[in-house]
Motif scaffolding. Structure first.
Motif, PDB file in Angstrom:
ATOM      1  N   PRO A   1       0.821  -1.212   0.000  1.00 47.21           N
ATOM      2  CA  PRO A   1       0.000   0.000   0.000  1.00 47.21           C
ATOM      3  C   PRO A   1       0.856   1.265   0.000  1.00 47.21           C
ATOM      4  CG  PRO A   1      -0.795  -1.579   1.637  1.00 47.21           C
ATOM      5  CD  PRO A   1       0.531  -2.077   1.163  1.00 47.21           C
ATOM      6  N   ILE A   2       0.257   2.338  -0.479  1.00 47.70           N
ATOM      7  CA  ILE A   2       0.972   3.617  -0.537  1.00 47.70           C
ATOM      8  C   ILE A   2       0.380   4.645   0.430  1.00 47.70           C
ATOM      9  CG2 ILE A   2       1.716   3.242  -2.910  1.00 47.70           C
ATOM     10  CD1 ILE A   2      -0.556   5.086  -3.823  1.00 47.70           C
ATOM     11  N   CYS A   3      -0.703   4.266   1.112  1.00 44.31           N
ATOM     12  CA  CYS A   3      -1.315   5.166   2.085  1.00 44.31           C
ATOM     13  C   CYS A   3      -2.363   4.384   2.879  1.00 44.31           C
ATOM     14  CB  CYS A   3      -1.968   6.365   1.383  1.00 44.31           C
ATOM     15  SG  CYS A   3      -3.446   5.927   0.423  1.00 44.31           S
ATOM     16  N   SER A   4      -2.983   5.059   3.816  1.00 47.46           N
ATOM     17  CA  SER A   4      -4.101   4.474   4.566  1.00 47.46           C
ATOM     18  C   SER A   4      -5.393   4.716   3.794  1.00 47.46           C
ATOM     19  CB  SER A   4      -4.200   5.107   5.951  1.00 47.46           C
ATOM     20  OG  SER A   4      -3.125   4.704   6.769  1.00 47.46           O
ATOM     21  N   SER A   5      -6.138   3.659   3.563  1.00 45.99           N
ATOM     22  CA  SER A   5      -7.370   3.754   2.774  1.00 45.99           C
ATOM     23  C   SER A   5      -8.596   3.808   3.667  1.00 45.99           C
ATOM     24  CB  SER A   5      -7.493   2.548   1.842  1.00 45.99           C
ATOM     25  OG  SER A   5      -6.309   2.383   1.095  1.00 45.99           O
ATOM     26  N   GLY A   6      -9.569   4.605   3.242  1.00 45.30           N
ATOM     27  CA  GLY A   6     -10.835   4.655   3.947  1.00 45.30           C
ATOM     28  C   GLY A   6     -11.719   3.481   3.580  1.00 45.30           C
ATOM     29  N   ALA A   7     -12.865   3.371   4.249  1.00 39.63           N
ATOM     30  CA  ALA A   7     -13.772   2.243   4.041  1.00 39.63           C
ATOM     31  C   ALA A   7     -14.273   2.163   2.600  1.00 39.63           C
ATOM     32  CB  ALA A   7     -14.945   2.340   5.011  1.00 39.63           C
ATOM     33  N   LYS A   8     -14.559   3.321   1.970  1.00 40.67           N
ATOM     34  CA  LYS A   8     -15.072   3.313   0.600  1.00 40.67           C
ATOM     35  C   LYS A   8     -14.059   2.736  -0.382  1.00 40.67           C
ATOM     36  CE  LYS A   8     -18.361   7.156   0.908  1.00 40.67           C
ATOM     37  NZ  LYS A   8     -18.705   8.508   0.401  1.00 40.67           N
ATOM     38  N   ALA A   9     -12.801   3.114  -0.223  1.00 38.43           N
ATOM     39  CA  ALA A   9     -11.760   2.621  -1.125  1.00 38.43           C
ATOM     40  C   ALA A   9     -11.519   1.130  -0.922  1.00 38.43           C
ATOM     41  CB  ALA A   9     -10.464   3.410  -0.918  1.00 38.43           C
ATOM     42  N   ILE A  10     -11.540   0.678   0.332  1.00 38.05           N
ATOM     43  CA  ILE A  10     -11.350  -0.755   0.605  1.00 38.05           C
ATOM     44  C   ILE A  10     -12.518  -1.553   0.042  1.00 38.05           C
ATOM     45  CG2 ILE A  10     -11.153  -2.506   2.425  1.00 38.05           C
ATOM     46  CD1 ILE A  10      -9.736  -0.391   4.147  1.00 38.05           C
ATOM     47  N   GLU A  11     -13.721  -1.027   0.225  1.00 36.56           N
ATOM     48  CA  GLU A  11     -14.904  -1.700  -0.312  1.00 36.56           C
ATOM     49  C   GLU A  11     -14.827  -1.778  -1.838  1.00 36.56           C
ATOM     50  OE1 GLU A  11     -18.030  -3.970  -0.111  1.00 36.56           O
ATOM     51  OE2 GLU A  11     -17.249  -3.065   1.748  1.00 36.56           O
ATOM     52  N   ALA A  12     -14.309  -0.710  -2.467  1.00 35.37           N
ATOM     53  CA  ALA A  12     -14.169  -0.691  -3.929  1.00 35.37           C
ATOM     54  C   ALA A  12     -13.146  -1.718  -4.394  1.00 35.37           C
ATOM     55  CB  ALA A  12     -13.760   0.700  -4.391  1.00 35.37           C
ATOM     56  N   ALA A  13     -12.085  -1.894  -3.607  1.00 35.65           N
ATOM     57  CA  ALA A  13     -11.067  -2.887  -3.957  1.00 35.65           C
ATOM     58  C   ALA A  13     -11.611  -4.307  -3.815  1.00 35.65           C
ATOM     59  CB  ALA A  13      -9.840  -2.702  -3.075  1.00 35.65           C
ATOM     60  N   LEU A  14     -12.531  -4.499  -2.873  1.00 26.38           N
ATOM     61  CA  LEU A  14     -13.137  -5.814  -2.658  1.00 26.38           C
ATOM     62  C   LEU A  14     -14.285  -6.088  -3.625  1.00 26.38           C
ATOM     63  CD1 LEU A  14     -13.244  -5.754   1.247  1.00 26.38           C
ATOM     64  CD2 LEU A  14     -11.913  -7.361  -0.129  1.00 26.38           C
ATOM     65  N   ASN A  15     -14.884  -5.030  -4.133  1.00 25.05           N
ATOM     66  CA  ASN A  15     -16.068  -5.187  -4.976  1.00 25.05           C
ATOM     67  C   ASN A  15     -16.050  -4.175  -6.121  1.00 25.05           C
ATOM     68  OD1 ASN A  15     -18.609  -6.056  -5.850  1.00 25.05           O
ATOM     69  ND2 ASN A  15     -19.692  -4.671  -4.455  1.00 25.05           N
ATOM     70  N   PRO A  16     -15.146  -4.343  -7.092  1.00 19.06           N
ATOM     71  CA  PRO A  16     -15.035  -3.377  -8.195  1.00 19.06           C
ATOM     72  C   PRO A  16     -16.258  -3.444  -9.110  1.00 19.06           C
ATOM     73  CG  PRO A  16     -13.683  -5.307  -8.631  1.00 19.06           C
ATOM     74  CD  PRO A  16     -14.183  -5.456  -7.223  1.00 19.06           C
ATOM     75  N   ALA A  17     -16.499  -2.348  -9.800  1.00 17.95           N
ATOM     76  CA  ALA A  17     -17.601  -2.330 -10.775  1.00 17.95           C
ATOM     77  C   ALA A  17     -17.259  -3.251 -11.945  1.00 17.95           C
ATOM     78  CB  ALA A  17     -17.827  -0.902 -11.266  1.00 17.95           C
ATOM     79  N   ASP A  18     -18.279  -3.760 -12.572  1.00 24.53           N
ATOM     80  CA  ASP A  18     -18.088  -4.649 -13.732  1.00 24.53           C
ATOM     81  C   ASP A  18     -18.066  -3.790 -14.997  1.00 24.53           C
ATOM     82  OD1 ASP A  18     -17.936  -6.711 -15.507  1.00 24.53           O
ATOM     83  OD2 ASP A  18     -19.999  -7.425 -15.202  1.00 24.53           O
ATOM     84  N   THR A  19     -16.882  -3.423 -15.456  1.00 24.48           N
ATOM     85  CA  THR A  19     -16.737  -2.559 -16.635  1.00 24.48           C
ATOM     86  C   THR A  19     -15.621  -3.090 -17.533  1.00 24.48           C
ATOM     87  OG1 THR A  19     -14.983  -1.055 -15.867  1.00 24.48           O
ATOM     88  CG2 THR A  19     -17.226  -0.599 -15.105  1.00 24.48           C
TER      89      THR A  19
END
Length: 331
Positions: free
Chosen positions: A285-303
């Motif tokens: 990691p390069i920094c401390s991530s908030g809950a939204k960013a962690i959630e996005a890493a666990l559940n990315p959009a299907d694009t």
């Protein structure tokens, strides 16, 4: 005989006066200044132990006299556990009353912002007079902590969860760091299981989350940002994320860069964290991530998105092809 009697009375009076003066001295404040000392009473700790610690910390002159007075004034069983801020201008009796109150624990409010690296957090903690940046960074690289949490890196970067903490002032830096890491796992108790479900481990998820955290705008859907980087990994395309190069520069400098100004030569630097030169995720990691960013890493959009560029509105414009990306840049 009468003369001897008078001498005895005078002698007794002198002894009494000296005793009173001695007692007054022993219970008087150790210092006249307002220097703060942080003092802890542990759960179940008795008067003798408390008195000894008070004497060792230079807050009272004599532990035995403290115990005698505590018993006489019936404070010996009312010295409540907690963490107290005591100044040296307090008398022994004042200290007893204060420790009996149990209401004035010394707390400090610390707000760890999202997207900050350990160098920035260390500088912030030093500004708040909680610790020094040097001591904080030493704890962040503590091998025992890294082993305790199975962190495959040389620091806890990315494992400190951004939040507002109310910490007992005087607690060790080690206690704070462990508390902030535990907060991450308390927020995401199933982090390992969710990471494995999408084919990654915790370290990789936090690495991805940290890049998303640094890239996303205030109005962005972080899951779209996340999808771009996962799509690039799938086709073995370099991530080319500016924040990773800035972190490479940070590690090279050994301190945070307040206003990073990337040059072409920086993008070509040889460094494991430079994703313009290396394929795949950076080492960590390069920094401390908030809950939204962690959630996005666990559940990315299907694009199918491969590119994005800031559109000046607090969001990004996304595209599948390079041609579309160039058009978005032109806009």
């Amino acid at each position: 005989m009468k003369k001897i009697f008078i001498i005895l009375i005078i002698f007794t009076a002198v002894i009494s006066a000296l005793s009173v003066s001695f007692i007054q001295y022993m219970i008087s404040p150790v210092g006249g200044d307002k220097e703060k000392v942080y003092f802890e009473i542990k759960q179940g700790e008795g008067a003798y132990s408390i008195a000894n610690k008070l004497e060792l910390q230079g807050l009272i002159r004599n532990s035995k006299i403290f115990v005698i007075f505590a018993k006489y004034l019936k404070y010996d069983r009312k010295l409540l556990s907690g963490y107290y801020e005591i100044d040296r201008s307090m008398s022994m009796i004042d200290i007893m009353k204060y420790l009996n109150s149990g209401k004035k624990q010394a707390m400090v409010k610390l707000t760890i912002a999202e997207g900050k690296n350990i160098y920035e957090i260390g500088a912030y903690l030093e500004e708040q007079e909680f610790t020094t940046k040097k001591e904080f960074l030493e704890v962040c690289h503590d091998k025992e902590i890294l082993q305790q949490y199975n962190i495959p890196a040389d620091s806890v970067e990315g494992y400190i969860f951004p939040s507002t903490y109310y910490i007992i002032k005087g607690n060790s830096v080690r206690t704070l760091v462990i508390y902030m890491i535990d907060s991450l796992y308390k927020k995401f108790p199933d982090l390992q299981d969710r990471a494995q479900k999408i084919g990654y481990n915790i370290h990789e998820i936090l690495t991805m989350a940290s890049i998303v955290e640094k890239e996303m705008g205030p109005l962005d859907d972080p899951k779209l940002i996340s999808s771009v980087y996962y799509n690039r990994l799938k086709i073995d395309k370099r991530l080319e994320a500016d924040p990773t190069t800035i972190y490479a520069m940070t590690l090279t400098k050994g301190d945070y860069i307040e206003k990073p100004n990337l040059r072409y030569s920086d993008l070509r630097m040889e460094h494991p964290y430079n994703t313009y030169k290396n394929k795949g995720l950076p080492p960590g990691p390069i920094c401390s991530s908030g809950a939204k960013a962690i959630e996005a890493a666990l559940n990315p959009a299907d694009t199918d998105y491969i590119f994005f560029v800031a559109d000046g509105t607090g969001k990004h414009a996304f595209s599948v092809t390079y041609e579309e990306h160039v058009k978005n840049i032109d806009k």
